[in-house]
Design a protein around this motif. Structure first.
Motif, PDB file in Angstrom:
ATOM      1  N   HIS A 150     -28.988 -27.144   2.669  1.00 48.86           N
ATOM      2  CA  HIS A 150     -28.163 -27.977   3.542  1.00 48.86           C
ATOM      3  C   HIS A 150     -26.833 -28.324   2.876  1.00 48.86           C
ATOM      4  O   HIS A 150     -25.791 -28.438   3.541  1.00 48.86           O
ATOM      5  CB  HIS A 150     -28.922 -29.257   3.899  1.00 48.86           C
ATOM      6  CG  HIS A 150     -28.216 -30.137   4.877  1.00 48.86           C
ATOM      7  ND1 HIS A 150     -27.501 -31.248   4.487  1.00 48.86           N
ATOM      8  CD2 HIS A 150     -28.099 -30.065   6.233  1.00 48.86           C
ATOM      9  CE1 HIS A 150     -26.978 -31.831   5.554  1.00 48.86           C
ATOM     10  NE2 HIS A 150     -27.331 -31.139   6.621  1.00 48.86           N
ATOM     11  N   ASP A 223     -31.754 -32.860  10.636  1.00 46.17           N
ATOM     12  CA  ASP A 223     -31.103 -31.722   9.978  1.00 46.17           C
ATOM     13  C   ASP A 223     -32.134 -30.755   9.411  1.00 46.17           C
ATOM     14  O   ASP A 223     -31.941 -29.536   9.438  1.00 46.17           O
ATOM     15  CB  ASP A 223     -30.204 -32.212   8.837  1.00 46.17           C
ATOM     16  CG  ASP A 223     -29.105 -33.136   9.314  1.00 46.17           C
ATOM     17  OD1 ASP A 223     -28.241 -32.667  10.078  1.00 46.17           O
ATOM     18  OD2 ASP A 223     -29.127 -34.320   8.935  1.00 46.17           O
ATOM     19  N   LEU A 244     -35.579 -23.415  20.558  1.00 43.88           N
ATOM     20  CA  LEU A 244     -34.342 -23.212  19.810  1.00 43.88           C
ATOM     21  C   LEU A 244     -33.121 -23.066  20.707  1.00 43.88           C
ATOM     22  O   LEU A 244     -31.985 -23.161  20.233  1.00 43.88           O
ATOM     23  CB  LEU A 244     -34.469 -21.981  18.903  1.00 43.88           C
ATOM     24  CG  LEU A 244     -35.480 -22.089  17.761  1.00 43.88           C
ATOM     25  CD1 LEU A 244     -35.459 -20.829  16.914  1.00 43.88           C
ATOM     26  CD2 LEU A 244     -35.187 -23.313  16.895  1.00 43.88           C
ATOM     27  N   ARG A 245     -33.329 -22.826  21.996  1.00 48.34           N
ATOM     28  CA  ARG A 245     -32.193 -22.718  22.922  1.00 48.34           C
ATOM     29  C   ARG A 245     -31.720 -24.080  23.409  1.00 48.34           C
ATOM     30  O   ARG A 245     -30.689 -24.182  24.087  1.00 48.34           O
ATOM     31  CB  ARG A 245     -32.583 -21.821  24.106  1.00 48.34           C
ATOM     32  CG  ARG A 245     -32.734 -20.350  23.732  1.00 48.34           C
ATOM     33  CD  ARG A 245     -32.807 -19.460  24.960  1.00 48.34           C
ATOM     34  NE  ARG A 245     -34.080 -19.594  25.648  1.00 48.34           N
ATOM     35  CZ  ARG A 245     -35.138 -18.834  25.400  1.00 48.34           C
ATOM     36  NH1 ARG A 245     -35.084 -17.890  24.459  1.00 48.34           N
ATOM     37  NH2 ARG A 245     -36.275 -19.005  26.071  1.00 48.34           N
ATOM     38  N   ARG A 249     -29.741 -30.735  16.532  1.00 49.59           N
ATOM     39  CA  ARG A 249     -29.103 -31.004  15.247  1.00 49.59           C
ATOM     40  C   ARG A 249     -29.755 -30.146  14.158  1.00 49.59           C
ATOM     41  O   ARG A 249     -29.139 -29.829  13.141  1.00 49.59           O
ATOM     42  CB  ARG A 249     -29.257 -32.491  14.916  1.00 49.59           C
ATOM     43  CG  ARG A 249     -28.719 -32.909  13.569  1.00 49.59           C
ATOM     44  CD  ARG A 249     -28.771 -34.419  13.415  1.00 49.59           C
ATOM     45  NE  ARG A 249     -28.286 -34.854  12.113  1.00 49.59           N
ATOM     46  CZ  ARG A 249     -27.965 -36.114  11.808  1.00 49.59           C
ATOM     47  NH1 ARG A 249     -28.089 -37.054  12.746  1.00 49.59           N
ATOM     48  NH2 ARG A 249     -27.545 -36.424  10.600  1.00 49.59           N
ATOM     49  N   SER A 251     -31.005 -27.620  11.627  1.00 49.56           N
ATOM     50  CA  SER A 251     -30.371 -26.406  11.102  1.00 49.56           C
ATOM     51  C   SER A 251     -31.214 -25.700  10.050  1.00 49.56           C
ATOM     52  O   SER A 251     -30.984 -24.524   9.762  1.00 49.56           O
ATOM     53  CB  SER A 251     -28.999 -26.736  10.498  1.00 49.56           C
ATOM     54  OG  SER A 251     -29.127 -27.655   9.412  1.00 49.56           O
ATOM     55  N   ARG A 282     -32.197 -16.083   8.378  1.00 53.49           N
ATOM     56  CA  ARG A 282     -31.295 -16.627   9.382  1.00 53.49           C
ATOM     57  C   ARG A 282     -31.783 -16.211  10.754  1.00 53.49           C
ATOM     58  O   ARG A 282     -31.955 -15.019  11.032  1.00 53.49           O
ATOM     59  CB  ARG A 282     -29.880 -16.101   9.139  1.00 53.49           C
ATOM     60  CG  ARG A 282     -28.806 -16.737  10.007  1.00 53.49           C
ATOM     61  CD  ARG A 282     -28.529 -18.154   9.583  1.00 53.49           C
ATOM     62  NE  ARG A 282     -27.379 -18.709  10.298  1.00 53.49           N
ATOM     63  CZ  ARG A 282     -27.073 -19.990  10.334  1.00 53.49           C
ATOM     64  NH1 ARG A 282     -27.831 -20.860   9.712  1.00 53.49           N
ATOM     65  NH2 ARG A 282     -26.016 -20.414  10.988  1.00 53.49           N
ATOM     66  N   ASP A 284     -31.283 -17.208  14.905  1.00 52.64           N
ATOM     67  CA  ASP A 284     -30.716 -17.956  16.031  1.00 52.64           C
ATOM     68  C   ASP A 284     -30.025 -19.236  15.578  1.00 52.64           C
ATOM     69  O   ASP A 284     -30.215 -20.318  16.150  1.00 52.64           O
ATOM     70  CB  ASP A 284     -31.809 -18.299  17.058  1.00 52.64           C
ATOM     71  CG  ASP A 284     -32.380 -17.060  17.731  1.00 52.64           C
ATOM     72  OD1 ASP A 284     -31.624 -16.090  17.902  1.00 52.64           O
ATOM     73  OD2 ASP A 284     -33.568 -17.073  18.083  1.00 52.64           O
ATOM     74  N   GLY A 285     -29.211 -19.124  14.546  1.00 47.46           N
ATOM     75  CA  GLY A 285     -28.489 -20.283  14.042  1.00 47.46           C
ATOM     76  C   GLY A 285     -29.326 -21.244  13.227  1.00 47.46           C
ATOM     77  O   GLY A 285     -28.875 -22.349  12.884  1.00 47.46           O
ATOM     78  N   LEU A 286     -30.552 -20.845  12.898  1.00 42.88           N
ATOM     79  CA  LEU A 286     -31.460 -21.679  12.121  1.00 42.88           C
ATOM     80  C   LEU A 286     -31.799 -20.978  10.812  1.00 42.88           C
ATOM     81  O   LEU A 286     -32.072 -19.779  10.793  1.00 42.88           O
ATOM     82  CB  LEU A 286     -32.740 -21.930  12.923  1.00 42.88           C
ATOM     83  CG  LEU A 286     -33.754 -22.908  12.340  1.00 42.88           C
ATOM     84  CD1 LEU A 286     -33.236 -24.335  12.461  1.00 42.88           C
ATOM     85  CD2 LEU A 286     -35.096 -22.765  13.052  1.00 42.88           C
ATOM     86  N   ASP A 287     -31.794 -21.738   9.723  1.00 40.50           N
ATOM     87  CA  ASP A 287     -32.211 -21.205   8.426  1.00 40.50           C
ATOM     88  C   ASP A 287     -33.686 -21.511   8.212  1.00 40.50           C
ATOM     89  O   ASP A 287     -34.093 -22.681   8.301  1.00 40.50           O
ATOM     90  CB  ASP A 287     -31.403 -21.832   7.294  1.00 40.50           C
ATOM     91  CG  ASP A 287     -29.966 -21.345   7.263  1.00 40.50           C
ATOM     92  OD1 ASP A 287     -29.671 -20.304   7.884  1.00 40.50           O
ATOM     93  OD2 ASP A 287     -29.135 -22.009   6.615  1.00 40.50           O
TER      94      ASP A 287
END
Length: 346
Positions: A150, A223, A244-245, A249, A251, A282, A284-287
């Motif tokens: 993060h 987060d 996830l769509r 917040r 991540s 990685r 869909d924008g998520l780690d």
């Protein structure tokens, strides 16, 4: 009385630094009349000579297949593919009782060889609580890696170190972070909570009561999510592709449980674990951080704690309710895959 014989094997996985026995715990077993042999290993966090000084016999790495039939082979992680048939009683984390990938094949190897898997996950007390586990350190490290990610400070490849080094890296940098731990009351959850607190995070703790009716909106308003749930069967997912769509917040997800491929997988948004070389997936924008041997990043602390819990039970190997339950778990798993052998040598 037959002498109990243990052989602690070298770990097959190249990134594994831990051991199921520390030199101190091995020495306690030797003084208690157990014959302990230790395979040499240049990777293990404790030197071979420390085990020799504790009274253990040092043997060549990879020699366990040739050990006498009455030797119990002790390890942590997976076995090599050979020998195909396993004739010894093996004690390690087999990950074969929740229909994980490769479970049937591993159980078949024991069936063919007449051996047995006494899975470390199935060593439980009268209340079903595991008697020895790495959960605290898994949670601590998983949460710590999520915080470092993060902050943009997670470098690769990951390298093993000490808690002191990790705690220095976690010192709050003034950047606010909201973190959610699911499974917060267990060993793993407590470890995750402690690491997040050390990092100065705002920590939300959920357990069974808070997840009966999952508040997905509240989950997404963090987060970091740390999954520390020890599920033994199918579970309602915490996150899905559809989830996830939604606006979020969230991540970073640290899945400490890593039940990939199992019906108990609470985060079916991913289907492969990550590694020390590539710790982050990685998606869909998520780690996603999903490393299945996290405690090996703090191998000394993890080994000392685990060995202190396991050692006393090894002195009663085969002669306590803890081990009888482990045998039953193995037999049940084998039968669930319709695997049978003519004689039971357990």
């Amino acid at each position: 009385m037959t002498e109990l014989k243990l052989l602690m094997r070298e770990e097959f996985r190249s990134t594994e630094r831990r051991a199921p026995l520390s030199p101190d715990s091995a020495g306690d077993l030797v003084r208690g009349g157990v014959a302990v042999s230790v395979e040499r290993s240049p990777r293990r966090v404790f030197a071979d000579e420390e085990y020799a000084a504790a009274g253990c016999a040092l043997v060549p790495a990879g020699s366990w297949p040739d050990a006498p039939d009455d030797v119990h082979v002790l390890g942590l992680k997976e076995l090599p593919d050979q020998p195909d048939a396993l004739r010894h009683r093996h004690i390690f984390f087999g990950h074969a009782y929740k229909n994980q990938p490769g479970a049937r094949e591993l159980l078949r190897r024991f069936t063919d060889g007449g051996g047995a898997l006494l899975d470390l996950e199935s060593l439980v007390d009268d209340h079903g609580r595991r008697v020895a586990a790495f959960g605290y350190w898994a949670g601590y490290i998983g949460a710590a890696l999520a915080v470092l990610r993060h902050r943009g400070k997670l470098s690769k490849p990951l390298e093993p170190g000490t808690r002191e080094d990790l705690d220095k890296a976690l010192i709050a940098d003034g950047k606010p972070v909201r973190a959610l731990v699911i499974g917060a009351l267990g060993r793993c959850g407590r470890g995750a909570g402690d690491a997040l607190t050390a990092a100065g995070a705002e920590v939300t703790r959920w357990d069974l009561e808070e997840t009966k009716d999952l508040d997905v909106t509240a989950l997404l308003d963090h987060d970091i999510l740390v999954n520390a749930v020890l599920a033994t069967g199918p579970i309602t997912p915490f996150l899905t592709a559809e989830t996830l769509r939604r606006p979020r917040r969230l991540s970073i997800v640290a899945d400490v449980t890593c039940d990939v491929g199992s019906p108990a997988h609470a985060l079916p948004i991913y289907d492969e674990t990550t590694t020390w070389e590539e710790p982050v997936l990685r998606l869909d924008g998520l780690d996603v951080i999903a490393i299945d041997n996290l405690p090996s990043l703090l191998p000394r602390e993890a080994t000392v704690d685990f060995a202190a819990d396991l050692g006393p039970h090894l002195t009663a190997l085969g002669d306590s309710d803890v081990w009888r339950r482990a045998v039953t778990a193995f037999t049940t798993a084998r039968e669930s895959h319709d695997l049978h052998r003519k004689e039971d040598h357990v």
